[in-house]
Design a protein around this motif. Structure first.
Motif, PDB file in Angstrom:
ATOM      1  N   ASP A  19       1.421  -1.291   0.054  1.00  0.00           N
ATOM      2  CA  ASP A  19      -0.047  -0.114   0.174  1.00  0.00           C
ATOM      3  C   ASP A  19       0.829   0.919   0.010  1.00  0.00           C
ATOM      4  O   ASP A  19       0.383   2.387  -0.849  1.00  0.00           O
ATOM      5  N   ASP A  20       2.249   1.306   1.132  1.00  0.00           N
ATOM      6  CA  ASP A  20       3.049   2.346   1.064  1.00  0.00           C
ATOM      7  C   ASP A  20       3.454   2.788  -0.607  1.00  0.00           C
ATOM      8  O   ASP A  20       4.110   3.928  -0.903  1.00  0.00           O
ATOM      9  N   ILE A  21       3.824   1.542  -1.403  1.00  0.00           N
ATOM     10  CA  ILE A  21       3.806   1.778  -2.794  1.00  0.00           C
ATOM     11  C   ILE A  21       3.890   2.587  -3.862  1.00  0.00           C
ATOM     12  O   ILE A  21       3.869   3.062  -3.908  1.00  0.00           O
ATOM     13  N   ARG A  22       2.248   1.784  -3.648  1.00  0.00           N
ATOM     14  CA  ARG A  22       1.154   2.144  -4.519  1.00  0.00           C
ATOM     15  C   ARG A  22       1.294   3.864  -3.893  1.00  0.00           C
ATOM     16  O   ARG A  22       1.549   4.209  -5.107  1.00  0.00           O
ATOM     17  N   LYS A  23       1.477   3.699  -2.961  1.00  0.00           N
ATOM     18  CA  LYS A  23       0.420   5.826  -2.213  1.00  0.00           C
ATOM     19  C   LYS A  23       2.370   6.408  -3.067  1.00  0.00           C
ATOM     20  O   LYS A  23       1.862   7.828  -4.143  1.00  0.00           O
TER      21      LYS A  23
ATOM     22  N   ALA B 245      -4.536  -8.027 -12.791  1.00  0.00           N
ATOM     23  CA  ALA B 245      -5.998  -8.393 -12.339  1.00  0.00           C
ATOM     24  C   ALA B 245      -6.283  -8.607 -10.667  1.00  0.00           C
ATOM     25  O   ALA B 245      -6.798  -8.449 -10.249  1.00  0.00           O
ATOM     26  N   GLU B 246      -5.450  -9.123 -10.576  1.00  0.00           N
ATOM     27  CA  GLU B 246      -5.597 -10.020  -9.254  1.00  0.00           C
ATOM     28  C   GLU B 246      -4.624 -10.226  -8.243  1.00  0.00           C
ATOM     29  O   GLU B 246      -4.892 -10.598  -7.057  1.00  0.00           O
ATOM     30  N   ALA B 247      -3.173  -9.004  -7.958  1.00  0.00           N
ATOM     31  CA  ALA B 247      -2.852  -9.249  -7.493  1.00  0.00           C
ATOM     32  C   ALA B 247      -3.107  -7.954  -6.575  1.00  0.00           C
ATOM     33  O   ALA B 247      -3.968  -7.301  -6.449  1.00  0.00           O
ATOM     34  N   LYS B 248      -2.093  -8.334  -4.990  1.00  0.00           N
ATOM     35  CA  LYS B 248      -2.619  -7.352  -3.819  1.00  0.00           C
ATOM     36  C   LYS B 248      -2.223  -6.289  -4.284  1.00  0.00           C
ATOM     37  O   LYS B 248      -1.128  -5.549  -4.603  1.00  0.00           O
ATOM     38  N   LYS B 249      -3.216  -4.658  -3.511  1.00  0.00           N
ATOM     39  CA  LYS B 249      -2.611  -3.876  -3.663  1.00  0.00           C
ATOM     40  C   LYS B 249      -2.361  -3.141  -5.095  1.00  0.00           C
ATOM     41  O   LYS B 249      -1.197  -2.852  -4.983  1.00  0.00           O
ATOM     42  N   ALA B 250      -2.443  -3.982  -6.410  1.00  0.00           N
ATOM     43  CA  ALA B 250      -2.627  -3.303  -7.576  1.00  0.00           C
ATOM     44  C   ALA B 250      -3.060  -2.012  -8.131  1.00  0.00           C
ATOM     45  O   ALA B 250      -4.017  -1.857  -7.652  1.00  0.00           O
ATOM     46  N   GLY B 251      -2.032  -1.257  -8.438  1.00  0.00           N
ATOM     47  CA  GLY B 251      -2.170   0.068  -9.352  1.00  0.00           C
ATOM     48  C   GLY B 251      -2.315   0.436 -10.875  1.00  0.00           C
ATOM     49  O   GLY B 251      -1.247  -0.810 -11.294  1.00  0.00           O
ATOM     50  N   LEU B 252      -2.695   1.432 -10.938  1.00  0.00           N
ATOM     51  CA  LEU B 252      -2.521   1.631 -12.531  1.00  0.00           C
ATOM     52  C   LEU B 252      -2.338   2.999 -12.947  1.00  0.00           C
ATOM     53  O   LEU B 252      -3.482   3.481 -12.269  1.00  0.00           O
ATOM     54  N   VAL B 253      -1.271   4.116 -13.343  1.00  0.00           N
ATOM     55  CA  VAL B 253      -1.720   5.093 -13.902  1.00  0.00           C
ATOM     56  C   VAL B 253      -2.125   4.772 -15.338  1.00  0.00           C
ATOM     57  O   VAL B 253      -1.016   4.355 -15.907  1.00  0.00           O
ATOM     58  N   LEU B 254      -2.943   5.638 -15.948  1.00  0.00           N
ATOM     59  CA  LEU B 254      -2.454   5.287 -17.232  1.00  0.00           C
ATOM     60  C   LEU B 254      -3.219   6.803 -17.566  1.00  0.00           C
ATOM     61  O   LEU B 254      -4.407   8.200 -17.197  1.00  0.00           O
ATOM     62  N   ASP B 255      -2.259   6.987 -18.730  1.00  0.00           N
ATOM     63  CA  ASP B 255      -2.547   8.340 -19.292  1.00  0.00           C
ATOM     64  C   ASP B 255      -4.010   8.445 -20.106  1.00  0.00           C
ATOM     65  O   ASP B 255      -3.815   6.802 -21.169  1.00  0.00           O
ATOM     66  N   PRO B 256      -5.163   9.372 -20.266  1.00  0.00           N
ATOM     67  CA  PRO B 256      -6.162   9.467 -20.831  1.00  0.00           C
ATOM     68  C   PRO B 256      -5.811   8.726 -22.725  1.00  0.00           C
ATOM     69  O   PRO B 256      -7.435   8.437 -22.979  1.00  0.00           O
ATOM     70  N   LYS B 257      -4.571   9.158 -23.057  1.00  0.00           N
ATOM     71  CA  LYS B 257      -5.072   8.429 -24.019  1.00  0.00           C
ATOM     72  C   LYS B 257      -4.030   7.254 -24.921  1.00  0.00           C
ATOM     73  O   LYS B 257      -4.475   6.142 -25.525  1.00  0.00           O
TER      74      LYS B 257
ATOM     75  N   MET C  13      -1.623   5.776 -23.819  1.00  0.00           N
ATOM     76  CA  MET C  13      -0.308   5.750 -24.768  1.00  0.00           C
ATOM     77  C   MET C  13       1.025   5.431 -24.278  1.00  0.00           C
ATOM     78  O   MET C  13       1.759   4.627 -23.471  1.00  0.00           O
ATOM     79  N   ILE C  14       0.626   5.697 -22.646  1.00  0.00           N
ATOM     80  CA  ILE C  14       1.257   5.530 -21.287  1.00  0.00           C
ATOM     81  C   ILE C  14       1.064   5.410 -20.371  1.00  0.00           C
ATOM     82  O   ILE C  14      -0.416   5.725 -19.476  1.00  0.00           O
ATOM     83  N   SER C  15       0.737   4.393 -19.723  1.00  0.00           N
ATOM     84  CA  SER C  15       0.588   3.853 -18.531  1.00  0.00           C
ATOM     85  C   SER C  15       2.234   2.899 -17.426  1.00  0.00           C
ATOM     86  O   SER C  15       3.261   2.812 -17.647  1.00  0.00           O
ATOM     87  N   ILE C  16       1.359   2.864 -16.177  1.00  0.00           N
ATOM     88  CA  ILE C  16       2.773   1.963 -14.806  1.00  0.00           C
ATOM     89  C   ILE C  16       1.838   1.359 -14.018  1.00  0.00           C
ATOM     90  O   ILE C  16       0.860   2.017 -13.818  1.00  0.00           O
ATOM     91  N   MET C  17       1.981  -0.015 -14.294  1.00  0.00           N
ATOM     92  CA  MET C  17       1.269  -1.043 -13.472  1.00  0.00           C
ATOM     93  C   MET C  17       2.082  -0.819 -12.352  1.00  0.00           C
ATOM     94  O   MET C  17       3.454  -0.897 -12.228  1.00  0.00           O
ATOM     95  N   VAL C  18       1.725  -1.175 -11.214  1.00  0.00           N
ATOM     96  CA  VAL C  18       2.186  -0.967 -10.007  1.00  0.00           C
ATOM     97  C   VAL C  18       1.693  -2.240  -8.781  1.00  0.00           C
ATOM     98  O   VAL C  18       1.016  -2.199  -9.182  1.00  0.00           O
ATOM     99  N   ASN C  19       2.864  -2.693  -8.781  1.00  0.00           N
ATOM    100  CA  ASN C  19       2.677  -4.121  -7.632  1.00  0.00           C
ATOM    101  C   ASN C  19       2.035  -5.532  -8.205  1.00  0.00           C
ATOM    102  O   ASN C  19       1.307  -5.693  -8.438  1.00  0.00           O
ATOM    103  N   GLU C  20       2.690  -5.144 -10.215  1.00  0.00           N
ATOM    104  CA  GLU C  20       2.723  -6.640 -10.603  1.00  0.00           C
ATOM    105  C   GLU C  20       3.390  -7.243 -10.205  1.00  0.00           C
ATOM    106  O   GLU C  20       4.115  -7.715  -8.832  1.00  0.00           O
TER     107      GLU C  20
END
Lengths: 347, 347
Positions: free
Chosen positions: B49-53, B95-107, B109-116
């Motif tokens: 959770d810390d990492i994602r924040k 999709a099943e990971a704990k405290k999984a996060g996604l940073v997603l630009d609206p287009k 084109m750029i994204s970051i999977m967090v805690n995969e």
């Protein structure tokens, strides 16, 4: 002379007439021979020529036939003869027969094959289930020509024909029916079996039996002897109506229980037929069947039965060749066929 | 939150970009971990959770990412998570990971999977063959985030990752290519074999190897260690250009030697796709392939690549369910899919 046929299709293919959603056409055929001449297979060429001249003359004096084309089939080239076969106006045997002739009314509803197996084979075609109407017309024409030409008749057997199976009335009555729903619901075999037990024949119109291409079947009498014409015709009409009932119920059941599957089948057929660039004759017929069902069920609204019938007739090999004005090797014919389909569908 | 995704498709699917007739997209993925934290599979929930924040905060301060959605994937319902998987924005595992996060630009084109598998998985997608461009963007974002977050790095090995196969650059670069002509002319196996011998992987994007559904293949590097990023990327671009040349020659040859067959294949696919009332996901993909080829070859003029890409994305199961707003059992999904295809094609 046959060019005018190319740009029309027989009036019997307009897709109208009673039960037109299931019965494509009704056909009456009567076999007759001149008592003053030998049967065709015994007659010399000069006699066959005489016979044809007499019949053509009598036809041109007949009020039903006076505008008819009088065609010397043996003087046509190969393509034109195949064209007439594909239109069901002459038989394959007739296309090769000596001094063969054809009396053909311009609407292609009334015709007489001259010097086929018998001296005369009358044919009357109607749209939908109209066997009795077709018979009335055939009867009147036959009666007038009998007076003039004198047909071979025995008080014991009735009209004398070249083949014993036609002796008596010389009548073959048939209805061409389209039975896609009975096929889709696997009931076709049992229906065909039931009909054959009452001495009527049901044959695939193209292909045989249960593997009929395009789900077209022809219901006809097997026996010509010992029953008056009206009885034979009433019998076929009655049985055809029973088959119609079965097909209608099968259609309703499909609509109720699996409309999506039915629509998928219908629309995919439309999609392929209107988009293919290479297509065989057999595939066209197999695609036309669900499409016709879609038109009958009012699912497809912008295609008419007449269009479907035109596709059926005009995509046959000799028709394609005639339109192209040259020989077509296999692949070329399949390409030309796909073009022709799109042309008829106005795509 | 994800509803706005429904009515768009990623900018990388617009079908533009260099070699857009063969290369659908270019993708850069970089794996990174925070040196101050345990790897995901060792970290406790609170640490995850810390990492994602921390990552979400750093992303919101980054100029490339400041308009991005910050998505707590574990708080999404099942359908929304499947939706992100179908858009290739997260992996099935994520999709099943704990405290999984996604940073997603609206287009998209750029994204970051967090805690995969790793704390961060950067992804940059571009239309066409633009690996180096995608890399430049990824590099800049990564560099800024490194300053703020501090990534685990060894002077011996390079960047440290959870799985040893990613150690070093942490880079996976891939091009998604469409190779229908190599398949049609039976050359695909030999081309794939040649590529695998130079230590690149070519995989069916859907399905595996030579049975790739829809003729989509992904060309990517197998080795992440011991080569600078630019070298890896140049290598893939070069090999992809060779594959493009082979595919182009195969297309030209098909056009020269059997254009009718090719057009038949293309138009039949169009006919079925635009008319079917029940259709599976696999069939859609297999029909889209010849249709895309038709668009590429300018044989089909009134369908755009963007339309084809929209069909590809929006007819997947979770997308269909999301649009329908309810669960769909198998047949319903196949019906809804057929409807969706026609809707996207404006039929």
């Amino acid at each position: 002379m046959l060019n005018k046929l190319l740009n029309q299709s027989g009036k019997w293919l307009e897709g109208e007439g009673p039960y037109g959603d299931i019965v494509i056409s009704s056909r009456i055929r009567i076999a007759r021979n001149l008592k003053s001449h030998l049967f065709c297979h015994r007659a010399a060429i000069t006699e066959l020529d005489d016979i044809r001249k007499k019949i053509f003359l009598a036809a041109s004096n007949n009020e039903y036939l006076k505008n008819s084309l009088l065609i010397e089939v043996d003087n046509l080239d190969q393509i034109d003869r195949r064209l007439l076969v594909e239109r069901h106006l002459i038989s394959c045997e007739h296309a090769e027969a000596k001094k063969a002739g054809l009396v053909l009314d311009p609407k292609e509803m009334i015709s007489i094959m001259v010097n086929e197996e018998d001296h005369l084979r009358f044919q009357v075609l109607e749209s939908g289930l109209k066997l009795m109407d077709a018979w009335r017309i055939a009867e009147q024409i036959e009666s007038k020509l009998d007076t003039e030409l004198g047909f071979a008749f025995s008080t014991d057997f009735g009209y004398i024909t070249s083949c014993p199976t036609n002796v008596g009335t010389g009548l073959r009555a048939s209805a061409l029916v389209h039975l896609p729903a009975l096929m889709m619901s696997n009931q076709i075999t049992s229906v065909l079996k039931a009909v054959s037990q009452i001495h009527l024949a049901v044959r695939g119109f193209y292909g045989e039996g249960t593997h009929a291409i395009g789900n077209f079947y022809q219901v006809s009498n097997q026996v010509t002897l010992g029953h008056p014409e009206e009885e034979i015709i009433n019998n076929i009409e009655m049985v055809t109506k029973q088959i119609i009932e079965h097909e209608k119920k099968a259609r309703e059941l499909l609509l109720e229980t699996d409309r999506a599957m039915l629509e998928d089948n219908i629309y995919r057929s439309l999609g392929i037929l209107s988009n293919a660039r290479i297509i065989s004759s057999k595939e066209v017929m197999n695609l036309l069947s669900p499409l016709r069902l879609g038109v009958d069920l009012d699912i497809i609204k912008d295609v008419s039965r007449k269009t479907l019938n035109q596709i059926l007739i005009r995509t046959q090999p000799a028709h394609l060749r005639k339109y192209a004005g040259k020989e077509l090797v296999a692949r070329e014919a399949d390409i030309k066929r796909a073009e022709t389909v799109r042309e008829i569908m106005n795509l």
